[in-house]
Design a protein around this motif. Sequence first.
Motif, PDB file in Angstrom:
ATOM      1  N   SER A  92     100.134 -17.658 -10.909  1.00 45.62           N
ATOM      2  CA  SER A  92     100.242 -18.798 -11.383  1.00 45.62           C
ATOM      3  C   SER A  92     100.933 -19.864 -10.087  1.00 45.62           C
ATOM      4  O   SER A  92     101.986 -19.094  -9.468  1.00 45.62           O
ATOM      5  N   GLN A 116      93.518 -18.448 -10.117  1.00 42.00           N
ATOM      6  CA  GLN A 116      94.951 -18.069 -10.784  1.00 42.00           C
ATOM      7  C   GLN A 116      94.579 -16.706 -11.795  1.00 42.00           C
ATOM      8  O   GLN A 116      93.668 -17.026 -12.776  1.00 42.00           O
ATOM      9  N   LYS A 120      98.838 -20.399 -16.619  1.00 43.12           N
ATOM     10  CA  LYS A 120      99.646 -20.569 -18.038  1.00 43.12           C
ATOM     11  C   LYS A 120      99.618 -21.994 -18.451  1.00 43.12           C
ATOM     12  O   LYS A 120      99.664 -22.930 -17.835  1.00 43.12           O
ATOM     13  N   ARG A 122     101.460 -24.392 -21.998  1.00 42.61           N
ATOM     14  CA  ARG A 122     102.642 -24.374 -22.656  1.00 42.61           C
ATOM     15  C   ARG A 122     102.730 -23.392 -23.740  1.00 42.61           C
ATOM     16  O   ARG A 122     101.740 -22.826 -24.017  1.00 42.61           O
ATOM     17  N   ARG A 125     100.943 -19.812 -23.518  1.00 45.61           N
ATOM     18  CA  ARG A 125      99.260 -19.600 -23.791  1.00 45.61           C
ATOM     19  C   ARG A 125      98.754 -19.658 -22.114  1.00 45.61           C
ATOM     20  O   ARG A 125      99.337 -19.933 -21.294  1.00 45.61           O
ATOM     21  N   ASN A 212      89.580 -28.942 -14.951  1.00 47.75           N
ATOM     22  CA  ASN A 212      88.124 -28.417 -14.753  1.00 47.75           C
ATOM     23  C   ASN A 212      87.277 -29.260 -13.985  1.00 47.75           C
ATOM     24  O   ASN A 212      87.062 -30.529 -14.226  1.00 47.75           O
TER      25      ASN A 212
HETATM   26  P1  BTX Z   1      98.323 -26.032 -23.039  1.00 49.04           P
HETATM   27  O1  BTX Z   1      98.942 -24.867 -23.617  1.00 49.04           O
HETATM   28  O2  BTX Z   1      98.300 -27.489 -23.847  1.00 49.04           O
HETATM   29  O3  BTX Z   1      96.957 -25.678 -23.261  1.00 49.04           O
HETATM   30  C1  BTX Z   1      96.376 -24.336 -23.282  1.00 49.04           C
HETATM   31  C2  BTX Z   1      95.356 -24.015 -24.215  1.00 49.04           C
HETATM   32  O4  BTX Z   1      94.094 -24.826 -23.703  1.00 49.04           O
HETATM   33  C3  BTX Z   1      94.891 -22.635 -24.387  1.00 49.04           C
HETATM   34  O5  BTX Z   1      95.400 -21.806 -25.296  1.00 49.04           O
HETATM   35  C4  BTX Z   1      93.411 -22.738 -24.645  1.00 49.04           C
HETATM   36  O6  BTX Z   1      93.020 -22.939 -26.012  1.00 49.04           O
HETATM   37  C5  BTX Z   1      93.016 -24.142 -23.793  1.00 49.04           C
HETATM   38  N1  BTX Z   1      92.375 -23.921 -22.317  1.00 49.04           N
HETATM   39  C6  BTX Z   1      92.712 -22.597 -21.444  1.00 49.04           C
HETATM   40  N2  BTX Z   1      92.183 -22.861 -20.243  1.00 49.04           N
HETATM   41  C7  BTX Z   1      91.487 -23.974 -20.256  1.00 49.04           C
HETATM   42  C8  BTX Z   1      90.764 -24.893 -19.462  1.00 49.04           C
HETATM   43  N3  BTX Z   1      90.706 -24.359 -18.503  1.00 49.04           N
HETATM   44  N4  BTX Z   1      90.279 -26.027 -19.930  1.00 49.04           N
HETATM   45  C9  BTX Z   1      90.507 -26.571 -20.924  1.00 49.04           C
HETATM   46  N5  BTX Z   1      91.055 -25.885 -22.163  1.00 49.04           N
HETATM   47  C10 BTX Z   1      91.763 -24.595 -21.715  1.00 49.04           C
HETATM   48  C11 BTX Z   1      98.037 -26.939 -20.972  1.00 49.04           C
HETATM   49  O7  BTX Z   1      98.574 -26.191 -21.681  1.00 49.04           O
HETATM   50  C12 BTX Z   1      98.837 -26.844 -19.473  1.00 49.04           C
HETATM   51  C13 BTX Z   1      97.935 -26.416 -18.363  1.00 49.04           C
HETATM   52  C14 BTX Z   1      98.258 -26.205 -17.063  1.00 49.04           C
HETATM   53  C15 BTX Z   1      97.672 -25.738 -16.084  1.00 49.04           C
HETATM   54  C16 BTX Z   1      98.333 -25.869 -14.803  1.00 49.04           C
HETATM   55  S1  BTX Z   1      97.120 -24.912 -13.659  1.00 49.04           S
HETATM   56  C17 BTX Z   1      98.207 -25.235 -12.184  1.00 49.04           C
HETATM   57  C18 BTX Z   1      99.637 -24.757 -12.835  1.00 49.04           C
HETATM   58  N6  BTX Z   1      99.690 -23.180 -12.815  1.00 49.04           N
HETATM   59  C19 BTX Z   1      99.818 -22.745 -14.023  1.00 49.04           C
HETATM   60  O8  BTX Z   1     100.141 -21.597 -14.256  1.00 49.04           O
HETATM   61  N7  BTX Z   1      99.663 -23.766 -14.916  1.00 49.04           N
HETATM   62  C20 BTX Z   1      99.550 -25.228 -14.352  1.00 49.04           C
END
Ligand code: BTX
Length: 329
Positions: A92, A116, A120, A122, A125, A212
């Motif tokens: 991550s 990655q 992760k 929130r 998840r 995405n």
């Molecule tokens: P969140 O907890 O609001 O959303 C996570 C939820 O979104 C998951 O449980 C799943 O249902 C859905 N999900 C998972 N992957 C995707 C995806 N690629 N597109 C759409 N929905 C998805 C949101 O958390 C915060 C995400 C932050 C991600 C960035 S990437 C760079 C950085 N490194 C890392 O590990 N996390 C952040």
Amino acid sequence: ESTRQRLIKILESNRDSYLSGQELSNQLNVSRTAVWKHMKELGKDGYEIEAAPRKGYRIVAYPDKVTKNTLQWGLNTSRVGRDIFHYEQVSSTQDIAHQLAKEGYGHGTVVVADEQVKGKGRMSRAWHSKRNEGIWFSLLLKPELPPVQAPQITLLAAVVLAEAISSISDLSPQIKWPNDILINHKKIAGILTEMQAEQDQIQYIVLGIGINVNQDQSSLPEDIRHKATSLRQESGKTWEINWLIQLILETFENTYEQFIQEGFLPVKNKWEKYGYRLGQEVTISTMRKAWQATLVGIEADGALLTRTEEGIQEKLYSAEIHWGEGGYN
Ligand code: BTX
């Protein structure tokens, strides 16, 4: 600005014409051998440079792979992206950014990965982050603010993403409080804010952003296909990742500087312009309970303002919002 950065700018502003080695050496104030060496380095980063006898150099193809260099060249920021770390695969980017913060790296440090394996979201998840199909990065921030203002930075980041997407497409991104960007009711991007703080001062924030970009429907995991989308699915075209990251970093820096100078109000106003389901009734849930309420807007401190049927207003700092059947997160 480094010689290489200036070289890229010159080549970019002469996209279709040749520039002789002599011309470049004059403009950059380096030897022709040095120009040639820089060209070789550009080649390593995926630029395809044609060197034609007597005519000179010309860029014929831009890199589609992301590297520290391709991100820094032409990046129009002062602090954001001064230090960039790029990896092909990480668990991550958040973890690496925390590590860099502990090593003393400064405000604006960027960690980007092509893929990655333990992305992760929130509350532990998972965030699906497949190779080269999206933007997965973390930004290290060191605001001189009290910890209670950290949620404002999440909201600011959401505004930055919504503005960046609006500025380059006809799409209408919306922000689902606090941290999701939706297009046509499906999640296109997420934000994860992690903080280290003392009693009354933020030490640092690691702001994680996942977008995405070039996935088609089948490359999103089955369990989220109905609620996730990508820029490509919504716009019908593929996007250049380097360029998008630069746009986001530049938009971030401008919005952040305005926030530091003028406070949260400009961010709040923009946020409400993009706010998802404002004025509508949704289901709100916390660890303990779930209830119906109307989303009113956000407060000056970043809290979500809601109103129940009985007219009772409530400020929420952490909660999930759902609607329709089965909920959503
Ligand atoms: P969140 O907890 O609001 O959303 C996570 C939820 O979104 C998951 O449980 C799943 O249902 C859905 N999900 C998972 N992957 C995707 C995806 N690629 N597109 C759409 N929905 C998805 C949101 O958390 C915060 C995400 C932050 C991600 C960035 S990437 C760079 C950085 N490194 C890392 O590990 N996390 C952040």
